[in-house]
Design an enzyme around this catalytic site. Structure first.
Site, mmCIF file in Angstrom:
data_model
loop_
_atom_site.group_PDB
_atom_site.id
_atom_site.type_symbol
_atom_site.label_atom_id
_atom_site.label_comp_id
_atom_site.label_asym_id
_atom_site.label_seq_id
_atom_site.Cartn_x
_atom_site.Cartn_y
_atom_site.Cartn_z
ATOM 1 C CG HIS A 130 10.833 4.025 26.790
ATOM 2 N ND1 HIS A 130 9.640 4.580 26.389
ATOM 3 C CD2 HIS A 130 10.909 2.811 26.165
ATOM 4 C CE1 HIS A 130 9.029 3.744 25.564
ATOM 5 N NE2 HIS A 130 9.774 2.667 25.410
ATOM 6 N NE ARG B 194 -0.747 0.157 4.999
ATOM 7 C CZ ARG B 194 -0.431 -0.934 5.677
ATOM 8 N NH1 ARG B 194 -0.677 -2.129 5.163
ATOM 9 N NH2 ARG B 194 0.125 -0.849 6.874
ATOM 10 C CB CYS C 67 12.803 0.697 23.261
ATOM 11 S SG CYS C 67 11.168 0.188 23.830
ATOM 12 N NE ARG D 232 14.246 -7.192 20.288
ATOM 13 C CZ ARG D 232 13.208 -6.437 20.613
ATOM 14 N NH1 ARG D 232 12.422 -6.793 21.635
ATOM 15 N NH2 ARG D 232 12.954 -5.343 19.927
#
Length: 341
Positions: free
Chosen positions: A244, A39, A132, A101
């Site tokens: 964060h 798209r 993160c 990971r």
């Protein structure tokens, strides 16, 4: 002679940030391709503030052959389809999703912390980017671990809604507006109202009562930093758009004073120590947005354990927690294994 690099998921929040950081850091590429879902095919995407643009291509029929590396920011499901194709074609994948990971054959890299581990990329032609919240924490912990050997970490996170993508940011914006104008609050992305609230729940619940986000912080810290470190985490979503924050308590084997910890952190790569014991002498998430660094403040001794320290850690999660770390991995990969010219 520069690299041929692909950004997969170039139209999303992290993908656009990757493009911006490639421009800011003057990453040495000769050719850059942006790919995303069908798209987005044909969309024109700006490469940060460089004045350059790139046309988005369809990832479904993209030819990975001849490309040096690709930074993936497309989520685990799409990565499972396209990353093996890229890797098999000789294009080294740097993946932002959680898919690889904990794969023992895939290195999990934070360049300031475990750069030597990147050499293991040859087993799968894939390198993983950590969660993160983990990425910023291990940047702060690494120099302290080297100095005094960390035994245990207790961390509480205060994670911004951008960690949940554009839908999370939109929900905070919309709910805030709805509250001010008296409309009924629309709860879709999060399990409870996020505006003017905090939610102690990120990702799925596990059988032991922890969440997957908390589990990620535990296992990823062990893989990146040291498998002997004991880690326990509580992860909380807060009504902040970007950035964060983490309150971290550590116990070390060797004695480490707050003053020595401050000195070590002041000189540590990737860390900015902002720690004045006065009003405003610390960094908040609003102040870290757009910056590359992991900011550390409020360093102080914990008198309740033999060798304990407390600290406050803040970082732009779209940068160090995702896009910046991925670009730093690309830079490290180039220096160690893909030297050009």
């Amino acid at each position: 002679m520069g690299y041929r690099i692909v950004v997969a998921g170039a139209t999303g929040n992290v993908g656009r940030e990757v493009l911006a950081i490639l421009a800011e850091r003057e990453f040495p590429y000769d050719e850059l391709a942006a790919v995303a879902s069908p798209r987005s095919q044909g969309d024109t995407i700006e490469i940060g503030d460089s004045g350059k643009t790139v046309k988005c291509q369809n990832i479904e029929n993209f030819d990975w052959a001849g490309w040096d590396m690709a930074i993936f920011a497309i989520g685990s499901d799409a990565t499972a389809i396209h990353a093996p194709k890229a890797a098999a074609a000789g294009c080294i994948v740097i993946d932002n999703s959680s898919l690889y990971r904990m794969d023992p054959d895939v290195p999990l890299i934070v360049p300031e912390v475990n750069p030597d581990a990147i050499d293991g990329y040859t087993r799968r032609n894939i390198i993983a980017n950590p969660n993160c919240s983990t990425a910023q924490m291990v940047v702060a912990l690494k120099p302290l671990h080297d100095a005094a050997t960390i035994r245990r970490v207790v961390v509480s996170t205060y994670q911004s809604v951008s960690g949940a993508g554009k839908a999370g940011m939109d929900e905070l914006w919309n709910q805030t507006r709805q509250i001010f104008v008296g409309d009924e609050k629309d709860v879709q992305k999060f399990t409870k109202q996020i505006a003017f609230n905090v939610i102690p729940h990120i990702d799925k619940f596990l059988d032991d009562g922890s969440t997957k986000e908390e589990w990620k912080m535990v296992v990823e810290t062990k893989k990146i930093l040291d498998p002997r470190i004991k880690v326990t985490a509580t992860c909380v979503r807060v009504p902040v758009f970007v950035g964060h924050s983490e309150a971290i308590n550590i116990e070390t084997e060797k004695e480490l004073s707050a003053e020595d910890a401050q000195r070590i952190l002041r000189e540590a790569p990737g860390v900015v120590l902002h720690d004045k014991r006065e009003d405003g002498g610390y960094t908040t998430p609003v102040e870290c947005v757009g910056d590359f660094a992991t900011f550390v403040s409020r360093v102080r001794e914990d008198p309740t354990v033999e060798n304990g320290l407390n600290l406050w850690c803040v970082s732009d999660n779209l940068r160090k927690g995702a896009a910046l770390n991925a670009v730093q991995i690309a830079e490290l990969l180039g220096r160690r294994h893909l030297k050009k010219g």
